[in-house]
Write a protein that holds these residues in place. Structure first.
Motif, PDB file in Angstrom:
ATOM      1  N   PHE A 162      -3.586   6.769  -3.910  1.00  0.00           N
ATOM      2  CA  PHE A 162      -4.035   6.264  -2.616  1.00  0.00           C
ATOM      3  C   PHE A 162      -4.390   7.439  -1.712  1.00  0.00           C
ATOM      4  N   THR A 163      -5.627   7.472  -1.235  1.00  0.00           N
ATOM      5  CA  THR A 163      -6.099   8.596  -0.425  1.00  0.00           C
ATOM      6  C   THR A 163      -6.311   8.237   1.038  1.00  0.00           C
ATOM      7  N   GLY A 164      -6.120   6.978   1.389  1.00  0.00           N
ATOM      8  CA  GLY A 164      -6.330   6.557   2.764  1.00  0.00           C
ATOM      9  C   GLY A 164      -5.163   6.928   3.667  1.00  0.00           C
ATOM     10  N   GLN A 165      -5.252   6.481   4.894  1.00  0.00           N
ATOM     11  CA  GLN A 165      -4.195   6.716   5.866  1.00  0.00           C
ATOM     12  C   GLN A 165      -3.517   5.386   6.187  1.00  0.00           C
ATOM     13  N   PRO A 166      -2.253   5.223   5.828  1.00  0.00           N
ATOM     14  CA  PRO A 166      -1.550   3.967   6.135  1.00  0.00           C
ATOM     15  C   PRO A 166      -1.542   3.701   7.633  1.00  0.00           C
ATOM     16  N   VAL A 167      -1.435   2.434   7.988  1.00  0.00           N
ATOM     17  CA  VAL A 167      -1.511   2.041   9.407  1.00  0.00           C
ATOM     18  C   VAL A 167      -0.153   2.113  10.096  1.00  0.00           C
ATOM     19  N   CYS A 168       0.866   2.550   9.377  1.00  0.00           N
ATOM     20  CA  CYS A 168       2.209   2.607   9.968  1.00  0.00           C
ATOM     21  C   CYS A 168       2.991   3.760   9.352  1.00  0.00           C
ATOM     22  N   LYS A 169       4.213   3.945   9.800  1.00  0.00           N
ATOM     23  CA  LYS A 169       5.074   4.991   9.267  1.00  0.00           C
ATOM     24  C   LYS A 169       5.413   4.728   7.797  1.00  0.00           C
ATOM     25  N   ALA A 170       5.712   5.809   7.098  1.00  0.00           N
ATOM     26  CA  ALA A 170       6.168   5.679   5.714  1.00  0.00           C
ATOM     27  C   ALA A 170       7.598   5.153   5.701  1.00  0.00           C
ATOM     28  N   LEU A 171       7.949   4.474   4.642  1.00  0.00           N
ATOM     29  CA  LEU A 171       9.300   3.927   4.505  1.00  0.00           C
ATOM     30  C   LEU A 171      10.293   5.072   4.333  1.00  0.00           C
ATOM     31  N   GLU A 172      11.264   5.142   5.219  1.00  0.00           N
ATOM     32  CA  GLU A 172      12.220   6.242   5.208  1.00  0.00           C
ATOM     33  C   GLU A 172      13.287   6.044   4.139  1.00  0.00           C
ATOM     34  N   GLN A 173      13.765   7.139   3.584  1.00  0.00           N
ATOM     35  CA  GLN A 173      14.906   7.074   2.677  1.00  0.00           C
ATOM     36  C   GLN A 173      16.161   6.739   3.489  1.00  0.00           C
ATOM     37  N   PRO A 174      17.125   6.039   2.911  1.00  0.00           N
ATOM     38  CA  PRO A 174      17.225   5.619   1.517  1.00  0.00           C
ATOM     39  C   PRO A 174      16.654   4.218   1.253  1.00  0.00           C
ATOM     40  N   ASN A 175      15.767   3.732   2.117  1.00  0.00           N
ATOM     41  CA  ASN A 175      15.187   2.407   1.924  1.00  0.00           C
ATOM     42  C   ASN A 175      14.296   2.397   0.685  1.00  0.00           C
ATOM     43  N   ILE A 176      14.251   1.257   0.032  1.00  0.00           N
ATOM     44  CA  ILE A 176      13.445   1.112  -1.168  1.00  0.00           C
ATOM     45  C   ILE A 176      12.672  -0.206  -1.123  1.00  0.00           C
ATOM     46  N   VAL A 177      11.636  -0.262  -1.943  1.00  0.00           N
ATOM     47  CA  VAL A 177      10.887  -1.503  -2.140  1.00  0.00           C
ATOM     48  C   VAL A 177      11.373  -2.125  -3.437  1.00  0.00           C
ATOM     49  N   THR A 178      11.600  -3.432  -3.430  1.00  0.00           N
ATOM     50  CA  THR A 178      12.132  -4.107  -4.616  1.00  0.00           C
ATOM     51  C   THR A 178      11.244  -5.280  -5.009  1.00  0.00           C
ATOM     52  N   GLY A 179      11.623  -5.937  -6.096  1.00  0.00           N
ATOM     53  CA  GLY A 179      10.944  -7.158  -6.528  1.00  0.00           C
ATOM     54  C   GLY A 179       9.521  -6.936  -6.996  1.00  0.00           C
ATOM     55  N   LEU A 180       8.683  -7.946  -6.768  1.00  0.00           N
ATOM     56  CA  LEU A 180       7.305  -7.919  -7.248  1.00  0.00           C
ATOM     57  C   LEU A 180       6.499  -6.794  -6.598  1.00  0.00           C
ATOM     58  N   SER A 181       6.755  -6.515  -5.338  1.00  0.00           N
ATOM     59  CA  SER A 181       6.049  -5.421  -4.661  1.00  0.00           C
ATOM     60  C   SER A 181       6.307  -4.092  -5.361  1.00  0.00           C
TER      61      SER A 181
END
Length: 278
Positions: free
Chosen positions: A188-207
């Motif tokens: 991914f080379t674009g610029q996300p529209v929000c802050k990056a997910l901070e550690q120690p948070n994680i993405v789970t499940g289908l995402s």
């Protein structure tokens, strides 16, 4: 067993043989049950006749933008702000059966639906409001992406989450929710529209499964996870996803101010509850 003359004889126990036979039958029954359960839990994709013919001929869906909404608020956001126009066709659905699914009620087709834009068929949307079990995540992702061409493919995932799951050293007040956090693949080379997910948070499940697949296959993908303090459908939480799709430009036309009737159709009149302490 040794005889009087010192001869050694083999001893066969009928009881042991019967026990072995019973154990073998039980193992065969268990294996049969396991196979039937695996077959029942298999993810099935059902495409429209036009798409099915194309896939059977060996052609993959030409897709420039694949937008996946995971969760009720993410999915209803697309229903309210994107899919209300007549510019979309339902081209397929996935059937998923597990301990928390409602497949037995015949509602599977409403819980995981694919839509394609009429004017620009390279834009594909998928709404997922059903639960996809851990052992089904890999096959769901593999089967869906196996139908898509990967060249110049961009994947955007909108995902629901509760603010109670958000870990931070600073106190998160109700006034700050809902809010977006992002996580993207290396391609991914674009610029996300929000802050990056901070550690120690994680993405789970289908995402997480989709993002992992995109990372392995070098597909440009970004996950926008919305943390909300409201249980159930909420128009304010839906609005939070707007910047994520506005970034796509002409690929997606957002309805900035949906009618009251449209909102009533998709947002249930329930009491707003905080889930900060759940």
């Amino acid at each position: 067993m040794a005889t009087f003359f010192g001869e050694v004889l083999s001893v066969c126990s009928r009881a042991v043989e019967e026990d072995d036979e019973d154990l073998l039958e039980e193992n065969e029954e268990d294996e049969q049950i396991r196979r039937e359960l695996e077959e029942k839990r298999e993810v099935h994709l059902h495409w429209s006749p036009e798409v099915s013919e194309s896939l059977k001929s060996g052609s993959k869906l030409q897709c420039s933008d694949f937008i996946l909404a995971v969760g009720h608020n993410a999915s209803r956001f697309l229903s309210v702000h994107v899919l209300t126009s007549a510019n979309w066709d339902a081209v397929g659905h996935a059937s998923v059966w597990n301990e928390r699914s409602r497949a037995a009620t015949g509602q599977t087709s409403e819980e995981c639906v694919f839509y394609r834009q009429k004017d620009n068929p390279s834009v594909l949307i998928c709404q997922v409001t059903c639960y996809v079990a851990e052992d089904q995540l890999f096959q769901w992702t593999e089967k869906v992406f196996d139908c898509l061409q990967h060249r110049e493919l961009n994947v955007t995932v909108l995902s629901d989450s509760t603010v109670a799951e958000y870990k931070t050293a600073d106190y998160v007040s109700c006034s700050s929710a809902p809010f977006l956090r992002s996580l993207h693949s290396g391609a991914f080379t674009g610029q996300p529209v929000c802050k990056a997910l901070e550690q120690p948070n994680i993405v789970t499940g289908l995402s997480a499964a989709v993002l992992n697949h995109c990372e392995v296959h070098r597909i440009a993908a970004v996950v926008y996870q919305c943390y909300s303090d409201v249980i159930g459908l909420d128009s304010v939480t839906m609005e939070t996803y707007k910047p994520a799709l506005t970034k796509l430009g002409k690929s997606i036309q957002l309805d900035p101010s949906p009618s009251t009737d449209v909102l009533r159709k998709f947002v249930r009149n329930t009491n707003i509850q905080s889930n900060l302490y759940i």
